[in-house]
Design an enzyme around this catalytic site. Structure first.
Site, PDB file in Angstrom:
ATOM      1  N   ARG A   8       0.836  -1.195   0.000  1.00 49.20           N
ATOM      2  CA  ARG A   8       0.000   0.000   0.000  1.00 49.20           C
ATOM      3  C   ARG A   8       0.878   1.255   0.000  1.00 49.20           C
ATOM      4  O   ARG A   8       1.933   1.289   0.639  1.00 49.20           O
ATOM      5  CB  ARG A   8      -0.927   0.029   1.224  1.00 49.20           C
ATOM      6  CG  ARG A   8      -1.930   1.185   1.146  1.00 49.20           C
ATOM      7  CD  ARG A   8      -2.735   1.343   2.418  1.00 49.20           C
ATOM      8  NE  ARG A   8      -3.596   2.528   2.320  1.00 49.20           N
ATOM      9  CZ  ARG A   8      -4.146   3.147   3.341  1.00 49.20           C
ATOM     10  NH1 ARG A   8      -3.956   2.711   4.576  1.00 49.20           N
ATOM     11  NH2 ARG A   8      -4.897   4.218   3.150  1.00 49.20           N
ATOM     12  N   HIS A   9       0.424   2.297  -0.676  1.00 47.75           N
ATOM     13  CA  HIS A   9       1.151   3.559  -0.781  1.00 47.75           C
ATOM     14  C   HIS A   9       1.297   4.253   0.581  1.00 47.75           C
ATOM     15  O   HIS A   9       0.597   3.943   1.552  1.00 47.75           O
ATOM     16  CB  HIS A   9       0.444   4.505  -1.749  1.00 47.75           C
ATOM     17  CG  HIS A   9      -0.941   4.874  -1.303  1.00 47.75           C
ATOM     18  ND1 HIS A   9      -1.189   5.830  -0.321  1.00 47.75           N
ATOM     19  CD2 HIS A   9      -2.157   4.414  -1.692  1.00 47.75           C
ATOM     20  CE1 HIS A   9      -2.486   5.942  -0.139  1.00 47.75           C
ATOM     21  NE2 HIS A   9      -3.101   5.091  -0.947  1.00 47.75           N
ATOM     22  N   ASP A  13      -2.361  13.697   2.534  1.00 41.43           N
ATOM     23  CA  ASP A  13      -3.170  14.608   3.351  1.00 41.43           C
ATOM     24  C   ASP A  13      -4.620  14.140   3.421  1.00 41.43           C
ATOM     25  O   ASP A  13      -5.280  14.304   4.450  1.00 41.43           O
ATOM     26  CB  ASP A  13      -3.107  16.033   2.784  1.00 41.43           C
ATOM     27  CG  ASP A  13      -1.764  16.703   3.029  1.00 41.43           C
ATOM     28  OD1 ASP A  13      -1.000  16.221   3.903  1.00 41.43           O
ATOM     29  OD2 ASP A  13      -1.473  17.712   2.351  1.00 41.43           O
ATOM     30  N   ASN A  15      -5.614  11.015   3.363  1.00 38.62           N
ATOM     31  CA  ASN A  15      -5.657   9.944   4.368  1.00 38.62           C
ATOM     32  C   ASN A  15      -5.799  10.539   5.760  1.00 38.62           C
ATOM     33  O   ASN A  15      -6.623  10.093   6.575  1.00 38.62           O
ATOM     34  CB  ASN A  15      -4.375   9.111   4.333  1.00 38.62           C
ATOM     35  CG  ASN A  15      -4.284   8.145   3.178  1.00 38.62           C
ATOM     36  OD1 ASN A  15      -3.191   7.891   2.672  1.00 38.62           O
ATOM     37  ND2 ASN A  15      -5.395   7.583   2.743  1.00 38.62           N
ATOM     38  N   GLU A  82      -7.015   2.467  -7.194  1.00 36.81           N
ATOM     39  CA  GLU A  82      -7.970   2.307  -6.109  1.00 36.81           C
ATOM     40  C   GLU A  82      -9.391   2.182  -6.660  1.00 36.81           C
ATOM     41  O   GLU A  82      -9.663   2.487  -7.826  1.00 36.81           O
ATOM     42  CB  GLU A  82      -7.859   3.518  -5.169  1.00 36.81           C
ATOM     43  CG  GLU A  82      -8.745   3.482  -3.930  1.00 36.81           C
ATOM     44  CD  GLU A  82      -8.534   2.264  -3.050  1.00 36.81           C
ATOM     45  OE1 GLU A  82      -8.894   1.145  -3.495  1.00 36.81           O
ATOM     46  OE2 GLU A  82      -8.026   2.421  -1.923  1.00 36.81           O
ATOM     47  N   HIS A 150      -3.190   0.292  -3.595  1.00 34.94           N
ATOM     48  CA  HIS A 150      -4.003   1.048  -2.653  1.00 34.94           C
ATOM     49  C   HIS A 150      -4.704   0.095  -1.684  1.00 34.94           C
ATOM     50  O   HIS A 150      -4.780  -1.111  -1.938  1.00 34.94           O
ATOM     51  CB  HIS A 150      -5.024   1.880  -3.424  1.00 34.94           C
ATOM     52  CG  HIS A 150      -4.408   2.693  -4.516  1.00 34.94           C
ATOM     53  ND1 HIS A 150      -4.050   4.017  -4.357  1.00 34.94           N
ATOM     54  CD2 HIS A 150      -4.046   2.351  -5.784  1.00 34.94           C
ATOM     55  CE1 HIS A 150      -3.510   4.457  -5.481  1.00 34.94           C
ATOM     56  NE2 HIS A 150      -3.501   3.466  -6.365  1.00 34.94           N
TER      57      HIS A 150
END
Length: 210
Positions: A8-9, A13, A15, A82, A150
């Site tokens: 996952r990345h 901001d 998130n 995603e 994602h």
């Protein structure tokens, strides 16, 4: 056996604000960039033979941190994007709950179809699994490939590869930023999960990624 790392990345901001990203192209923030560097140092030790990434910046830039250490090119695959969240994208989850309570309730319950042109879980799982399978086929049998993607995409794609029913898949906690899942494949056993939510640091539990 072939090893597939589904990564996952790093943090963004959106998130941090619990804002629905979906396929909006949100970049990593400073924390996310550092997370990618920290994770890449560990993943490089696995000796990957290939790196594949979603074409969205937050995943591509995460993958670039590993490419910088290994000298490998990053192969882009839009199938690893995603889940598409339609009109939810850009809203906080609190705003979704307030303005779209019925849809939010279906999402919370894990229903496969939410409505409002939001991608179904079945379509998401098939799409991402196709991308994961294609990534695994880029390397010789016995090699390692790292895929940057994602949170929701990773979980559904992995579930589709493993053939898990939705009820079983929902028992997996959300992947934390810059954590990964290790899968292996051999001709006799097919795909198996070896490790889940592995990363270089400990974070507090986070809400399901969107």
């Amino acid at each position: 056996m072939t090893r597939l790392i589904v990564w996952r990345h790093g943090n963004t901001d959106w998130n941090a604000e619990r804002r629905v990203q979906g396929q909006t192209d949100v970049p990593l923030n400073d924390l996310g960039q550092q997370q990618a560097v920290d994770a890449a140092e560990l993943l490089a030790r696995l000796g990957p033979a290939a790196i594949v990434s979603s074409d969205l910046r937050r995943a591509a830039d995460t993958a670039s941190a590993l490419a910088a250490l290994t000298g490998l090119a990053v192969h882009s695959d839009p199938r690893l994007r995603e889940r598409y969240f339609g009109p939810w994208q850009g809203l906080t989850m609190a705003e979704v709950a307030q303005t779209r309570p019925a849809e939010h309730a279906r999402w919370t319950a894990g229903e496969p179809v939410i409505g409002e042109d939001i991608e179904t879980l079945d379509d998401l799982g098939k799409r991402v699994a196709d991308g994961l399978q294609a990534a695994a086929e880029k390397v010789p049998h016995g090699a390692t490939v790292v895929v940057a993607t994602h949170g929701a995409a990773a979980r559904q794609g992995i579930g589709h590869l493993l053939g898990w029913p939705a009820e079983q898949l929902r028992t997996l906690r959300a992947l934390q930023n810059c954590h990964w899942v290790e899968l292996t494949h051999d001709p006799e056993r097919g795909w198996q999960i070896g490790a889940y939510n592995v990363g270089p640091f400990t974070q507090r539990p986070v809400p399901p990624p969107v």
